[in-house]
Scaffold this active site. Structure first.
Site, PDB file in Angstrom:
ATOM      1  N   SER A 113      47.102 109.668  18.793  1.00 41.14           N
ATOM      2  CA  SER A 113      47.251 108.653  19.361  1.00 41.14           C
ATOM      3  C   SER A 113      47.120 109.149  20.853  1.00 41.14           C
ATOM      4  O   SER A 113      47.774 110.330  21.078  1.00 41.14           O
ATOM      5  CB  SER A 113      48.324 107.726  19.202  1.00 41.14           C
ATOM      6  OG  SER A 113      48.338 107.206  17.991  1.00 41.14           O
TER       7      SER A 113
ATOM      8  N   ARG B 265      45.290 112.193   6.646  1.00 48.31           N
ATOM      9  CA  ARG B 265      45.417 110.736   6.967  1.00 48.31           C
ATOM     10  C   ARG B 265      44.129 110.436   7.555  1.00 48.31           C
ATOM     11  O   ARG B 265      43.549 111.324   8.435  1.00 48.31           O
ATOM     12  CB  ARG B 265      46.490 110.558   8.046  1.00 48.31           C
ATOM     13  CG  ARG B 265      48.024 110.859   7.752  1.00 48.31           C
ATOM     14  CD  ARG B 265      48.720 110.411   8.730  1.00 48.31           C
ATOM     15  NE  ARG B 265      48.437 111.002  10.143  1.00 48.31           N
ATOM     16  CZ  ARG B 265      49.067 110.934  11.172  1.00 48.31           C
ATOM     17  NH1 ARG B 265      50.233 109.962  11.365  1.00 48.31           N
ATOM     18  NH2 ARG B 265      48.742 111.665  12.219  1.00 48.31           N
TER      19      ARG B 265
ATOM     20  N   ASP C 249      59.817  96.254   4.191  1.00 49.54           N
ATOM     21  CA  ASP C 249      60.375  96.955   5.431  1.00 49.54           C
ATOM     22  C   ASP C 249      61.984  96.608   5.357  1.00 49.54           C
ATOM     23  O   ASP C 249      62.601  96.567   4.432  1.00 49.54           O
ATOM     24  CB  ASP C 249      60.065  96.038   6.762  1.00 49.54           C
ATOM     25  CG  ASP C 249      60.483  94.769   6.700  1.00 49.54           C
ATOM     26  OD1 ASP C 249      61.090  94.105   5.666  1.00 49.54           O
ATOM     27  OD2 ASP C 249      60.055  93.881   7.458  1.00 49.54           O
TER      28      ASP C 249
ATOM     29  N   ASN D  48      52.913 103.708   5.988  1.00 47.54           N
ATOM     30  CA  ASN D  48      53.010 105.303   5.516  1.00 47.54           C
ATOM     31  C   ASN D  48      51.566 105.512   4.597  1.00 47.54           C
ATOM     32  O   ASN D  48      51.568 105.192   3.507  1.00 47.54           O
ATOM     33  CB  ASN D  48      54.187 105.235   4.418  1.00 47.54           C
ATOM     34  CG  ASN D  48      54.657 106.624   3.742  1.00 47.54           C
ATOM     35  OD1 ASN D  48      53.687 107.036   3.190  1.00 47.54           O
ATOM     36  ND2 ASN D  48      55.754 107.083   3.875  1.00 47.54           N
TER      37      ASN D  48
ATOM     38  N   HIS E  61      61.903  94.591  16.574  1.00 43.08           N
ATOM     39  CA  HIS E  61      61.419  96.127  16.376  1.00 43.08           C
ATOM     40  C   HIS E  61      59.845  95.880  16.837  1.00 43.08           C
ATOM     41  O   HIS E  61      59.144  95.213  16.087  1.00 43.08           O
ATOM     42  CB  HIS E  61      61.510  96.721  15.234  1.00 43.08           C
ATOM     43  CG  HIS E  61      60.787  98.177  15.175  1.00 43.08           C
ATOM     44  ND1 HIS E  61      61.724  98.929  15.948  1.00 43.08           N
ATOM     45  CD2 HIS E  61      60.196  98.563  14.491  1.00 43.08           C
ATOM     46  CE1 HIS E  61      60.868 100.232  15.681  1.00 43.08           C
ATOM     47  NE2 HIS E  61      60.070 100.078  14.788  1.00 43.08           N
TER      48      HIS E  61
END
Length: 537
Positions: free
Chosen positions: A487, A455, A119, A275, A10
């Site tokens: 982004s 954030r 993960d 997160n 990934h």
């Protein structure tokens, strides 16, 4: 000594480490434009070698992040690098958790630390000192926290492995209706352990993920479509319980590490550690005084495990955040000309961009070398005015084309973050969430989520002088030392990499303007006069 690190899973990526310097680091998706591209990172490998100014035959070691069935795809790497002759490098397979722990610690600013990685492959708890990492405990599949979060992400109608950040944002709209069933679903065990009640899930695939079982559906109802327009209370409540459960488990692990190791510093990595709300609680409640989050650990960690851990070369002194491709002004100007975009060169791009953001424009900001990891950190970012309550709505609908309940992030001057957020400690990679101070929430509504959180990226002059200068200019104009942002991409593409990517994204979305290096391009809106820009002196 040159070590090429490769991850093929990934978000496959490549990194080139030369003794204590991270020469290059990039995800394959940035080049192929296939989001979360998991194929062999041929383009990223070629970029790393080009950035280092060497051929594959000059690499001393190749470190593959694993495990993967069979031997490393050495022939494919040679093909990717355009090399057909003999090579003299050593080949190393670096186990998954060792790579993540090495990426978390060796690239951190800490001389010693506790290490936590989380993960889909499981959880790793370790302690590190200097050039040595000692693994203390491992919780593997099928009891991984990442698999839990992915399974419920899929149940809520989102895409597992891609949309976990949307579930985190949705959780802020929920309440504690389902906390007890989720407490039954995940049990915490002594000595920093945890285990899932697997009757709630149906394991599938070879990636460590789960699907929810009939028992889960009986408890929570049938899965539904995602809350694209307005979140349903049921979906928000399930997301709230999921987020609270992940935070409860991570705090359990971190507190055990704090007690066991005695360290005051914690280094984290892994998909579940991407997160920000979880990381904010780790920093506030686990007992650790300092936190470092590594946003792109796999390929970098594999290279550092060989360079530092195996051969005792120096640890990197920084540089992992902006190790992606950079481009010349000539390339940027050509991209604008080739696309037929009208542009100018203001005398001070930061001053000009800050003024236009303060006027309400959404600006694509493309400067320097690309960031690594999942967030735009001021070199490939879309920026807006945090004071404007419509900034998030316009960004989500017109530019990013994503769910309207998603908040914008805050990029704040590091020296001023304590004036706006409940915790002013560093958060350079935008992976820690803090509460906005009560008396500041009305001042910066665009970055204040429905639960009062944000954030946060703290921007230092040393870490990113160009971005710091832009925010400083904005503060001079408005009195607010931050920008709202996201982004630089639309919802289904990777973050832009090249000037051509940036121009294309600017043209096909509702972004108002583009600051491409020193060049400025702006769209005329209905009824507006043509932009008059200061020319370079």
């Amino acid at each position: 000594m040159d070590v090429l690190g490769i991850s093929r899973a990934h978000d496959s990526a490549a990194a080139l480490v030369r003794d204590g310097e991270i020469v290059a680091l990039a995800e394959e998706e940035r080049f192929t434009r296939v989001r979360h591209d998991g194929r062999l990172p041929r383009r990223a490998v070629a970029y790393c070698l080009e950035q280092a100014g060497i051929g594959l035959d000059e690499v001393d070691h190749v470190a593959f992040h694993g495990p993967r069935a069979g031997s490393p795809p050495d022939g494919e790497v040679r093909e990717a690098a355009g090399h057909t002759g003999p090579v003299g490098y050593g080949v190393h397979l670096v186990e998954h958790h060792r790579a993540y722990a090495a990426g978390a610690f060796y690239a951190s600013p800490f001389d010693s630390a506790a290490v936590l990685t989380m993960d889909a492959a499981g959880t790793c708890l370790a302690v590190a000192d200097g050039a040595r990492i000692r693994h203390l405990r491992h919780v593997g599949r099928p009891h991984s926290l990442g698999a839990l979060y992915a399974a419920v992400t899929g149940y809520l109608g989102f895409r597992p492995g891609r949309d976990e950040d949307k579930v985190m944002a949705l959780a802020a709209y929920g309440d504690d209706t389902y906390l007890q069933p989720f407490a039954d679903l995940l049990r915490l065990t002594p000595y920093g352990g945890h285990e899932l009640d697997l009757s709630w899930f149906e394991p599938h695939g070879d990636g460590g993920r789960h699907a929810v079982s009939a028992k889960f559906l009986d408890a929570f109802g049938p899965p539904g479509p995602p809350a694209v327009e307005t979140p349903t209370q049921h979906s928000a409540d399930v997301a709230f319980a999921l987020q609270a459960t992940l935070e409860r488990a991570a705090l359990h692990l971190a507190r055990w590490l704090r007690e066991t190791t005695g360290s005051t510093r914690l280094a984290v990595a892994g998909d579940a550690a991407m997160n920000p709300m979880l990381n904010g609680r780790l920093l506030a409640e686990s007992g650790f005084e300092e936190l470092s989050v590594q946003p792109a650990a796999a390929s970098l960690g594999a290279a550092l495990e060989v360079s530092v851990g195996l051969y005792g070369r120096p640890r990197p002194a920084g540089g992992q955040l902006f190790a992606g491709p950079g481009f010349t002004e000539e390339r940027m100007e050509k991209a604008l000309r080739d696309a037929g975009v009208d542009y100018r060169r203001p005398g001070d791009i930061a001053r000009h961009a800050a003024a236009r953001i303060a006027d309400g424009l959404i600006v694509g900001w493309f400067q320097g070398r690309a960031e690594c990891g999942p967030r735009g950190l001021g070199n490939r970012s879309l920026l807006a005015d945090p004071r404007d309550p419509t900034s998030a709505t316009r960004m989500n609908a017109r530019v990013r084309r994503r769910e309207p309940f998603l908040p914008l992030a805050s990029s704040c001057l590091a020296e001023r973050s304590g004036d706006y957020f409940a915790d002013g400690r560093p958060s350079p990679v935008m992976l820690v969430g803090f509460d906005v101070l009560d008396h500041r929430r009305g001042e910066v509504p665009a970055i204040t989520h429905v639960d009062g959180s944000a954030r946060v990226q703290t921007v230092s002059r040393a870490g990113n002088p160009d971005f710091h200068a832009l925010i400083t200019r904005f503060e001079e104009l408005t009195g607010v030392p931050m920008l709202a942002g996201a982004s630089f991409r639309d919802d289904d593409e990777p973050i832009v990499c090249t000037p051509e990517d940036a121009v294309a994204c600017y043209l096909r979305t509702g972004a108002d303007a583009l600051a491409l290096g020193p060049f400025w391009a702006g769209k005329r809106r209905s009824g507006e006069p043509e932009l008059q820009l200061e020319e370079a002196r």
